[in-house]
Enzyme design. Structure first.
Site, short mmCIF file in Angstrom:
data_model
loop_
_atom_site.label_atom_id
_atom_site.label_comp_id
_atom_site.label_asym_id
_atom_site.label_seq_id
_atom_site.Cartn_x
_atom_site.Cartn_y
_atom_site.Cartn_z
N ARG A 11 -4.66 -12.12 -80.63
CA ARG A 11 -3.88 -11.87 -79.43
C ARG A 11 -4.40 -10.58 -78.83
O ARG A 11 -4.64 -9.62 -79.55
CB ARG A 11 -2.43 -11.73 -79.82
CG ARG A 11 -1.46 -11.63 -78.66
CD ARG A 11 -0.06 -11.45 -79.19
NE ARG A 11 0.54 -12.71 -79.61
CZ ARG A 11 1.28 -13.48 -78.80
NH1 ARG A 11 1.49 -13.11 -77.56
NH2 ARG A 11 1.82 -14.58 -79.24
N GLY A 12 -4.62 -10.59 -77.55
CA GLY A 12 -5.13 -9.37 -76.93
C GLY A 12 -4.59 -9.22 -75.53
O GLY A 12 -3.68 -9.95 -75.13
N GLY A 38 -5.16 -12.51 -73.41
CA GLY A 38 -4.59 -13.80 -73.76
C GLY A 38 -4.46 -13.97 -75.26
O GLY A 38 -4.71 -13.06 -76.04
N THR A 39 -4.09 -15.17 -75.62
CA THR A 39 -3.88 -15.47 -77.03
C THR A 39 -4.91 -16.50 -77.46
O THR A 39 -5.26 -17.40 -76.70
CB THR A 39 -2.47 -16.04 -77.23
OG1 THR A 39 -1.56 -15.19 -76.55
CG2 THR A 39 -2.10 -16.12 -78.69
N VAL A 40 -5.39 -16.35 -78.68
CA VAL A 40 -6.44 -17.23 -79.16
C VAL A 40 -5.90 -18.15 -80.25
O VAL A 40 -5.18 -17.70 -81.15
CB VAL A 40 -7.62 -16.41 -79.72
CG1 VAL A 40 -8.79 -17.32 -80.02
CG2 VAL A 40 -8.01 -15.31 -78.77
N LYS A 95 -8.98 -19.81 -76.11
CA LYS A 95 -8.28 -18.64 -75.58
C LYS A 95 -7.51 -19.03 -74.34
O LYS A 95 -8.04 -19.58 -73.39
CB LYS A 95 -9.30 -17.54 -75.26
CG LYS A 95 -8.70 -16.36 -74.53
CD LYS A 95 -9.67 -15.20 -74.43
CE LYS A 95 -9.53 -14.30 -75.64
NZ LYS A 95 -10.57 -13.33 -75.78
N ASP A 155 -14.40 -2.85 -73.13
CA ASP A 155 -13.42 -2.84 -74.20
C ASP A 155 -14.10 -3.12 -75.54
O ASP A 155 -13.75 -4.05 -76.25
CB ASP A 155 -12.31 -3.86 -73.92
CG ASP A 155 -11.05 -3.58 -74.72
OD1 ASP A 155 -11.00 -2.52 -75.40
OD2 ASP A 155 -10.13 -4.40 -74.70
#
Ligand SMILES: *[C@@H]1O[C@H](CO)[C@@H](O)[C@H](O)[C@H]1NC(C)=O
Ligand SMILES: *[C@@H]1O[C@H](CO)[C@@H](O)[C@H](O)[C@H]1NC(C)=O
Ligand SMILES: *[C@@H]1O[C@H](CO)[C@@H](O)[C@H](O)[C@H]1NC(C)=O
Ligand SMILES: *[C@@H]1O[C@H](CO)[C@@H](O)[C@H](O)[C@H]1NC(C)=O
Ligand SMILES: *[C@@H]1O[C@H](CO)[C@@H](O)[C@H](O)[C@H]1NC(C)=O
Ligand SMILES: *[C@@H]1O[C@H](CO)[C@@H](O)[C@H](O)[C@H]1NC(C)=O
Ligand SMILES: *[C@@H]1O[C@H](CO)[C@@H](O)[C@H](O)[C@H]1NC(C)=O
Ligand SMILES: *[C@@H]1O[C@H](CO)[C@@H](O)[C@H](O)[C@H]1NC(C)=O
Ligand SMILES: *[C@@H]1O[C@H](CO)[C@@H](O)[C@H](O)[C@H]1NC(C)=O
Length: 805
Positions: A526-527, A530-532, A546, A638
């Protein structure tokens, strides 16, 4: 009767349609005393299984060359892929020209005027025959089977599998896309036994591959083997006597057609295709940064990258293009060149270079001194001013401005000499500096190359994939989506028309992905974006899916962005397999990484020293590729351990790149600090101090990650919010701590021992560790200009490793 006639007509038409293509008729062999005529389209030699044909090939208006081409899959002669030509520079007339095999054993090509245009100059007492074999070789042999002559010994611009390139042969490109005459680019073995690419133009000639600034051994080439031989085997392995070895991306498949061609744009590419496909796909290429190829942009012009066309040429301020249709003529001064020396001044081009043509070079000069040198030198057109690794600047006055390029990765500047009067009159900014893409600043956007038309409710998108970054001339992979939209975005019925990509890039439906992930059941990450989820695709591949959070941009934009990310192909970047854009849903499908992220592994014993070093090197390579080697530069913004994924062999693959563009720009811009890309602890000072963002932000973050890998200490521990400079100081803890340790101690080993992660239990290579720590400290310098580029980091780590082993 009437009826009968019309049905007869019909059957004639039918039989015409069903008539097999011309190439399937004709000859397998030509024997002594016979000839092939340009006027008879059936006068073609076909190889036993039909893969290759030889005959007259149209090369211009009523002009023909005797050629060999691929005839499977069947093609209309004028657009078959030619692999060899007898008379590329002297085409023959479309009437009365002939290729004849004489009874004496000589093959001659005569044109209308009965002139001998070309001949094999062979002789034989016994009967001879001419045939083309299934490997594409035109063979002249006698009845004993002795080969008197073969086309494999005199290649034009293409080398086929099992054909040798030798000291006596070279590949020479075509002149233009539709002009088969000899062009300016050449692949050959030089006097040092090294295989090189040369631009051999009308007024200059220069080698550009391997990089002219590299000594052979740096480029991994050997100068010692004088056998000078190179060949591709039938499985797609190229090997050369100078130690250049590479494999086709589809290595191992023997049924695939391949050809190694030096293209009109000066790049050397290996192409592959399956027999039933018409499209060639690039499966290897020599040069990933096309601006390093010389000759495209002529004198006084600069090569730069453009997203849609690959490279483009432009003139610096003060110069204008000579011939808009042919940039090889370059640019010419707009100003009066005869003004007095004192009347000149300089304009500044960042990240640019003109290679070669130095009048001289000077170390440790200030900018003023360098300007003075150039002003005093009458034929000085400008100078290169470049930071030298030894801590000072070097000055290179230029007698000519050639081989120019402007790329963000290049850390040197060009100063161009122009009359003061001209500069003040025009009062313009110098040539537009190339900008990079980062989400923080909304002003920089890449151009897009998709066409959009809203007619009859049909939205057409054509997304061009110039595959593995190459295709300037040849677009090897073409993606065409036809999207039929019944009523605006609400009801998009996406119909996957024709989707073709080497990597199997695919558009998925939402339901497919829902099923693949069992209703988004297994969350693996999760970042910010979005969520993977883990999932299994219908074809059995395990994927990471994702789901983007706030992606509420239009479908067209999304597709364009996906296209961009999909183009980025590197072994150290996570590979995207596909995507889904349906109603509000925006999902991306990636390869699944068995060992998760670096973050999850840092505290595990699995991550020994070898693996850590390999991860540092691989990550550097991946980022370097993002920064300079791909056509569109992408900043990651990032870089941190959760975004470095590890495959089954613990090789790193950088993930989450390019995603910044998929989010709604307006939102990002207005969003709170915490939503800005970049993660506290890994963010370069530029972000906090609001300075311009360049690729050096990623270098900084990379340095922090390496320090974390070395020390085992996370830079984020205990930090909650960073809003002020004071809090920011805390982030420097790990960096400062390492620096302090270094200062305190006077012997290298002792302080290294102190900082190294105790988990390694002292199992590491001292020298390599030293290099790694040095590189990391170099990367985390406050002054972004003092940080190295990612490719310099890669080189450093790579060479250390090679020297060691
Ligand atoms: C190809 O280029 C050469 C050299 O510029 C020229 O002489 C020749 O006429 C061209 N051929 C065609 C078919 O345009
Ligand atoms: C071959 O040429 C024809 C006619 O010029 C053209 O319509 C067709 O698209 C070409 N095929 C390929 C594969 O280029
Ligand atoms: C033709 O022969 C070549 C060489 O043996 C082989 O690679 C190719 O697959 C064959 N093609 C067909 C259609 O049989
Ligand atoms: C490719 O050829 C080279 C030289 O013959 C050899 O050393 C190398 O192992 C080959 N690679 C493969 C994958 O066959
Ligand atoms: C030189 O290269 C050839 C062809 O690649 C190879 O067969 C030969 O063994 C090499 N010779 C040496 C001394 O390495
Ligand atoms: C520009 O170059 C093209 C192609 O070489 C040529 O046909 C044309 O005449 C040139 N135009 C000028 C103005 O020189
Ligand atoms: C150059 O400067 C000198 C002295 O300032 C002057 O005499 C001369 O005419 C100038 N030449 C040109 C071409 O302007
Ligand atoms: C560069 O030049 C300056 C002034 O001339 C001198 O002080 C400095 O030591 C020089 N640096 C190097 C590395 O030579
Ligand atoms: C964005 O970039 C432009 C041009 O480089 C600059 O003028 C502007 O101040 C930047 N905005 C922010 C918020 O950094």
């Amino acid at each position: 009767m009437k009826l009968h006639m019309s049905s007869l007509c019909f059957s004639v038409v039918l039989s015409l349609i069903l008539l097999p293509p011309l190439s399937s008729a004709t000859y397998q062999k030509l024997s002594g005393g016979s000839s092939l005529s340009v006027e008879n389209p059936r006068d073609i030699l076909v190889s036993p299984n039909g893969t290759f044909s030889a005959g007259f090939f149209p090369v211009g208006d009523n002009a023909y060359a005797f050629a060999i081409w691929f005839s499977k899959p069947t093609c209309v002669v004028h657009n078959c892929t030619v692999v060899w030509m007898a008379n590329r520079d002297q085409p023959v007339n479309g009437r009365r020209s002939k290729l004849s095999l004489l009874g004496t054993g000589n093959v001659i090509l005569t044109d209308a005027a009965q002139l001998n245009v070309w001949a094999t100059d062979t002789a034989s007492l016994s009967p001879v025959q001419l045939q083309v074999n299934d490997y594409g070789n035109l063979l002249l042999s006698n009845s004993q089977g002795t080969i008197l002559w073969q086309s494999f010994d005199s290649p034009t611009d293409t080398l086929l599998p099992l054909q040798s390139l030798t000291r006596y042969t070279a590949l020479v490109s075509k002149r233009r896309k539709a002009n088969y005459s000899s062009g300016f680019y050449k692949l050959f073995f030089d006097d040092d036994n090294v295989l090189r690419l040369l631009f051999d133009g009308p007024d200059i000639s220069s080698v550009y591959w391997p990089g002219s600034w590299l000594v052979s051994w740096e480029a991994g080439r050997s100068t010692y083997n004088s056998s000078r031989n190179a060949m591709i085997d039938s499985l797609g392995n190229f090997s050369s006597s100078d130690d250049l070895i590479f494999r086709s991306a589809d290595y191992g498949a023997s049924w695939i057609q391949r050809r190694l061609t030096i293209d009109v744009d000066g790049n050397l590419r290996l192409y592959s295709r399956e027999e039933r496909d018409e499209t060639w796909v690039v499966s290897w290429q020599a040069i990933s940064q096309p601006c390093t190829i010389h000759g495209l942009c002529g004198e006084n012009s600069l090569c730069g990258y453009a997203p849609s066309t690959g490279r483009k040429c432009s003139c610096p301020e003060g110069y204008k293009v000579k011939n808009q249709t042919d940039w090889s003529y370059g640019c010419e001064p707009e100003f009066d060149v005869s003004v007095n020396a004192s009347e000149f001044s300089f304009i500044h081009l960042r990240n640019a270079e003109f290679y070669g043509y130095d009048i001289s070079s000077f170390n440790n000069k200030t900018l003023k001194e360098c300007e003075a040198i150039c002003l005093q030198t009458v034929n000085c057109k400008g100078f290169q001013y470049k930071f030298n690794g030894n801590g000072f600047y070097s000055c290179f006055p230029k007698g000519q401005l050639r081989n120019g390029q402007q790329t963000p990765g290049f850390d040197g500047d060009i100063y161009i000499k122009l009359p003061k009067a001209y500069i003040s009159y025009n009062n313009k900014k110098p040539f537009k500096a190339i900008s990079l893409d980062c989400p923080r600043n909304d002003t920089i956007m890449l151009e897009r190359s998709y066409a959009k038309s809203l007619e009859n409710g049909i939205v057409k998108f054509m997304l061009w994939f110039a595959s593995a970054l190459g295709g300037v001339e040849i677009i090897s992979i073409i993606l065409v989506w036809w999207l039929t939209s019944a009523s605006q975005e609400k009801n998009i019925v996406a119909q996957q028309g024709y989707l073709l990509a080497a990597a199997g890039f695919k558009r998925f439906t939402y339901d497919e992905l829902k099923e693949a992930t069992q209703n988004f059941n297994e969350e693996i990450g999760r970042g910010g974006v979005g969520t993977v989820y883990k999932g299994m695709l219908p074809d059995g591949r395990v994927a990471a899916v994702k789901r983007l959070n706030e992606a509420n941009q239009g479908e067209a934009e999304f597709l364009a962005e996906v296209n961009t990310i999909g183009k980025l192909n590197h072994m150290n970047l996570i590979e995207m397999w596909g995507f889904c854009a349906e109603k509000k849903h925006r999902l991306l499908v990636y390869e699944y990484m068995e060992h998760g992220s670096l973050a999850e592994n840092l505290s595990s014993r699995e991550l020994d020293w070898q693996k850590r070093y390999a991860i540092a090197l691989g990550t550097a390579k991946g980022l370097a590729y993002l920064h300079d080697e791909c056509l569109e530069w992408v900043l990651h913004c990032d870089v941190k351990p959760p975004n470095i994924l590890l495959d089954s062999g613990y090789q790193p693959k950088v993930s989450d790149f390019g995603l910044s563009k998929l989010l709604d720009r307006g939102k990002l811009y207005n969003s709170s600090f915490s939503k800005i890309r970049g993660t506290r602890g890994y963010m370069a000072p530029e972000w906090v101090f609001n300075r311009p963002i360049t690729s050096k932000v990623d270098v900084y973050s990379y340095g922090i990650v390496v320090l974390e890998m070395v020390t085992g200490l996370s830079p984020t521990k205990g930090i909650q919010f960073v809003h002020s400079i004071a809090e920011r100081e805390m982030e420097y803890r790990s960096v400062n701590w390492v620096k302090e340790k270094k200062k305190e101690s006077n012997s290298m080993e002792s302080w290294i021992t102190e900082i190294v992660d105790p988990m390694l239990e002292g199992n590491y290579d001292d020298q390599k560790m030293e290099t790694l720590v040095e590189v990391a400290l170099h990367c985390v310098q406050e002054d972004r200009d003092a940080r190295p580029t990612m490719s310099q980091v890669g080189e450093r780590l790579l060479h250390h490793r090679e020297n060691e082993n």
